[in-house]
Design an enzyme around this catalytic site. Structure first.
Site, PDB file in Angstrom:
ATOM      1  N   PRO A 203       0.824  -1.211   0.000  1.00 34.57           N
ATOM      2  CA  PRO A 203       0.000   0.000   0.000  1.00 34.57           C
ATOM      3  C   PRO A 203       0.858   1.261   0.000  1.00 34.57           C
ATOM      4  O   PRO A 203       1.762   1.410   0.814  1.00 34.57           O
ATOM      5  CB  PRO A 203      -0.811  -0.112   1.289  1.00 34.57           C
ATOM      6  CG  PRO A 203      -0.718  -1.537   1.693  1.00 34.57           C
ATOM      7  CD  PRO A 203       0.590  -2.030   1.182  1.00 34.57           C
ATOM      8  N   GLU A 204       0.579   2.125  -0.950  1.00 33.68           N
ATOM      9  CA  GLU A 204       1.210   3.445  -1.020  1.00 33.68           C
ATOM     10  C   GLU A 204       0.088   4.479  -0.914  1.00 33.68           C
ATOM     11  O   GLU A 204      -1.039   4.133  -0.561  1.00 33.68           O
ATOM     12  CB  GLU A 204       2.013   3.591  -2.316  1.00 33.68           C
ATOM     13  CG  GLU A 204       3.059   2.489  -2.481  1.00 33.68           C
ATOM     14  CD  GLU A 204       3.843   2.596  -3.778  1.00 33.68           C
ATOM     15  OE1 GLU A 204       3.903   3.684  -4.362  1.00 33.68           O
ATOM     16  OE2 GLU A 204       4.399   1.568  -4.217  1.00 33.68           O
TER      17      GLU A 204
ATOM     18  N   LYS B 259       1.921   7.426   4.139  1.00 29.17           N
ATOM     19  CA  LYS B 259       1.322   6.096   4.140  1.00 29.17           C
ATOM     20  C   LYS B 259       0.739   5.739   5.500  1.00 29.17           C
ATOM     21  O   LYS B 259       0.363   4.584   5.734  1.00 29.17           O
ATOM     22  CB  LYS B 259       2.371   5.050   3.726  1.00 29.17           C
ATOM     23  CG  LYS B 259       2.981   5.294   2.348  1.00 29.17           C
ATOM     24  CD  LYS B 259       4.107   4.318   2.057  1.00 29.17           C
ATOM     25  CE  LYS B 259       4.914   4.770   0.856  1.00 29.17           C
ATOM     26  NZ  LYS B 259       6.146   3.970   0.679  1.00 29.17           N
TER      27      LYS B 259
ATOM     28  N   ARG C 127      16.000  -1.879  -4.984  1.00 33.84           N
ATOM     29  CA  ARG C 127      14.610  -2.099  -5.358  1.00 33.84           C
ATOM     30  C   ARG C 127      14.511  -2.367  -6.854  1.00 33.84           C
ATOM     31  O   ARG C 127      15.213  -1.738  -7.650  1.00 33.84           O
ATOM     32  CB  ARG C 127      13.754  -0.863  -5.027  1.00 33.84           C
ATOM     33  CG  ARG C 127      13.685  -0.541  -3.556  1.00 33.84           C
ATOM     34  CD  ARG C 127      12.802  -1.552  -2.822  1.00 33.84           C
ATOM     35  NE  ARG C 127      12.904  -1.406  -1.386  1.00 33.84           N
ATOM     36  CZ  ARG C 127      13.608  -2.228  -0.595  1.00 33.84           C
ATOM     37  NH1 ARG C 127      14.281  -3.222  -1.101  1.00 33.84           N
ATOM     38  NH2 ARG C 127      13.629  -2.038   0.696  1.00 33.84           N
TER      39      ARG C 127
END
Length: 283
Positions: free
Chosen positions: A2-3, A60, A273
């Site tokens: 979730p962002e 967030k 990433r």
DNA sequence: AGACAAGCCTGTACGC
DNA sequence: TGCGTACAGGCTTGTC
């Protein structure tokens, strides 16, 4: 993971479901979920019996504001979900917290359950600043990209004097709040900027494009209620999928054609990433 | 079976 | 020198 768009979707759902309700029970089940001071007992004692006044978002983080100035702060991190349930309904595995409220489900009350297999998520209680409503633990976060006052000049101010690569800055919560790996890549594709571009070499026109892309990408993702990918567990408060995943241009699309120029999307490793971009039309 | 995914934190190295 | 940036490791579990 979730962002901002996913957290904003859950925020809206929580706001609609909880405002005006009173907290009738709090079960702090998972020790790791409540690892941050002042700890699980404080969450229980300071939330119980309070009325919910608002549900806000900062980056967030979700902030459930209670009467008396207490705030229950939640972060879903990678695998956290918040799901509404009827009291007595079967509990899913990895349920680390249950907050009961009065009203709803024909006055039998409702529960909001925090489910988080990887236990990276967290819940803690804090006290809002009386004047600003700010939560002290969240003061280090950068500006909100969707704040109406966050214009291209404000973005330029965030970038000013910074070094390093553009993507690293986008996903740094101290610089900008709410952007993670997925939306970082999508924003950079929309802005036609390479993720490894040097921050200090950006032209004014490129910063303008970056700002525009940030606002449109995040706004559209909020409208689409976030992204639910096959390998992640994002669901809204009612267990429904988001739909923005069908609009992804580059994220997790290595080898597939760039929607703009047709060249295959490249995957590189940046800051540890997975990073996806189009080497032809992102400069 | 082991690599991988991710957000965020911490420790360490390095360069301007 | 010091700050900020980069990078690796840790945390965790489901999936490939």
């Amino acid at each position: 993971m979730p962002e901002l768009p996913e957290v904003e979707t859950v925020r809206g759902d929580l706001q609609a479901a909880l405002v005006g309700r009173r907290v009738t029970s709090v079960s702090a089940l998972g020790a790791r979920t409540f690892r941050r001071p002042p700890g699980p007992a404080a969450v229980v004692s300071r939330a119980l019996g309070r009325r919910i006044e608002a549900v806000d978002r900062r980056g967030k983080y979700l902030m459930v504001r209670l009467d008396g100035g207490e705030v229950v702060v939640l972060h879903l991190r990678m695998s956290g979900q918040l799901l509404v349930a009827r009291p007595g309904e079967a509990t899913r595995p990895h349920t680390h917290a249950v907050i009961g409220v009065d009203g709803g489900h024909d006055q039998g009350g409702s529960e909001v359950r925090f489910v988080d297999p990887r236990t990276f998520g967290e819940i803690f209680v804090s006290r809002a600043d009386a004047a600003t409503g700010a939560v002290p633990e969240l003061c280090g976060l950068g500006p909100e990209p969707l704040d109406p006052g966050f214009d291209a000049a404000a973005l330029a101010a965030v970038l000013a004097g910074r070094r390093g690569r553009l993507k690293a800055l986008l996903v740094d919560q101290r610089r900008l709040a709410g952007i993670g790996n997925l939306y970082g890549d999508e924003i950079l594709w929309a802005a036609r900027l390479r993720p490894d571009r040097a921050v200090d070499g950006l032209r004014r026109s490129e910063i303008g494009r970056l700002h525009e892309s940030m606002v449109t990408t995040l706004s559209e993702a909020v409208v689409q209620r976030g992204s639910s990918l096959a390998d992640e567990g994002y669901l809204d408060l009612y267990g429904r999928l988001g739909s923005y995943q069908s609009s992804h241009r580059v994220y997790a699309r290595a080898g597939k054609p760039c929607p703009r120029c047709g060249r295959p999307v490249t995957r590189v490793r940046l800051g540890g990433r997975g990073t996806y971009f189009c080497p032809r039309c992102q400069r």
